[in-house]
Scaffold this active site. Structure first.
Site, PDB file in Angstrom:
ATOM      1  CG  ASP A  14      -0.266   0.084   2.558  1.00 14.10           C
ATOM      2  OD1 ASP A  14       0.868   0.373   2.522  1.00 14.10           O
ATOM      3  OD2 ASP A  14      -0.986   0.158   3.765  1.00 14.10           O
ATOM      4  CB  CYS A  71       0.455  -2.708   4.664  1.00 18.15           C
ATOM      5  SG  CYS A  71       0.337  -3.906   6.020  1.00 18.15           S
ATOM      6  CB  THR A  73       1.196  -3.526  10.935  1.00 20.04           C
ATOM      7  OG1 THR A  73       0.331  -4.233  10.144  1.00 20.04           O
ATOM      8  CG2 THR A  73       1.079  -2.275  11.757  1.00 20.04           C
ATOM      9  CG  HIS A 104       9.185 -25.770  10.072  1.00 18.36           C
ATOM     10  ND1 HIS A 104       9.498 -25.952  11.382  1.00 18.36           N
ATOM     11  CD2 HIS A 104      10.570 -26.324   9.436  1.00 18.36           C
ATOM     12  CE1 HIS A 104      10.746 -26.617  11.855  1.00 18.36           C
ATOM     13  NE2 HIS A 104      11.390 -26.723  10.487  1.00 18.36           N
ATOM     14  CG  HIS A 139       7.832 -29.548   8.448  1.00 19.72           C
ATOM     15  ND1 HIS A 139       7.638 -29.199   9.668  1.00 19.72           N
ATOM     16  CD2 HIS A 139       9.252 -30.059   8.469  1.00 19.72           C
ATOM     17  CE1 HIS A 139       8.690 -29.302  10.525  1.00 19.72           C
ATOM     18  NE2 HIS A 139       9.868 -29.590   9.675  1.00 19.72           N
ATOM     19  NE  ARG A 142       3.501 -31.482  12.259  1.00 20.41           N
ATOM     20  CZ  ARG A 142       4.628 -31.625  12.886  1.00 20.41           C
ATOM     21  NH1 ARG A 142       5.793 -30.813  12.670  1.00 20.41           N
ATOM     22  NH2 ARG A 142       5.053 -32.791  13.761  1.00 20.41           N
TER      23      ARG A 142
END
Length: 151
Positions: A14, A71, A73, A104, A139, A142
């Protein structure tokens, strides 16, 4: 260039992260990656969800192998990207997490907060993300478990 290294990376942001995004784009281009920069170029306020989703669509479609989004954060744009089926995006503010989301979680997108990390650290995070490979094995099971299930 290493034949196993992903070569096409989409970047977007952004308005809060234009300068950092452009610095990252220049850095990874100088390291042999093909950059697809679809982010805004003016500081006019814009909405991070559309930029996160647009980059995620490029990765999900196979047009780009990996994506980097930014962006203020890193959180909001990451949430928007993760709404796209097939996207696994993590926000990172240090290199250990960047390594782990690739190794992972087989993350195919990285999110960074331009107001959270400085330019040098952001580049280190990106380098770690791009240079780490998925381990597979336990992994992979998962990762399969976190993929959206068709109804």
């Amino acid at each position: 260039m290493d034949q196993t290294k992903p070569t096409r990376v989409v970047l977007s942001s952004d308005h809060a992260a234009i300068e950092l995004r452009q610095a990252i784009a220049d850095h990874i281009a100088a390291n042999g990656y093909e950059v697809v920069d679809i982010g805004p170029i003016t500081a006019e306020s814009t909405h991070y969800p559309k930029h996160g989703a647009a980059a995620a669509e490029r990765v999900a479609s196979g047009d780009c192998e990996l994506g980097i989004i930014l962006c203020g954060t890193g959180q909001g744009i990451m949430m928007a990207a993760n709404k796209v089926k097939g996207i696994r995006c993590g926000v990172c503010s240090e290199t250990f997490s960047a390594k782990m989301i690739r190794q992972h979680n087989n993350a195919n997108m990285l999110s960074i907060g331009a107001r959270v990390v400085g330019d040098s650290l952001a580049v280190e995070i990106v380098d770690t993300f791009l240079s780490t490979e998925f381990e597979g094995g336990r992994h992979a099971t998962r990762v399969d478990m976190i993929e959206p299930q068709d109804s």
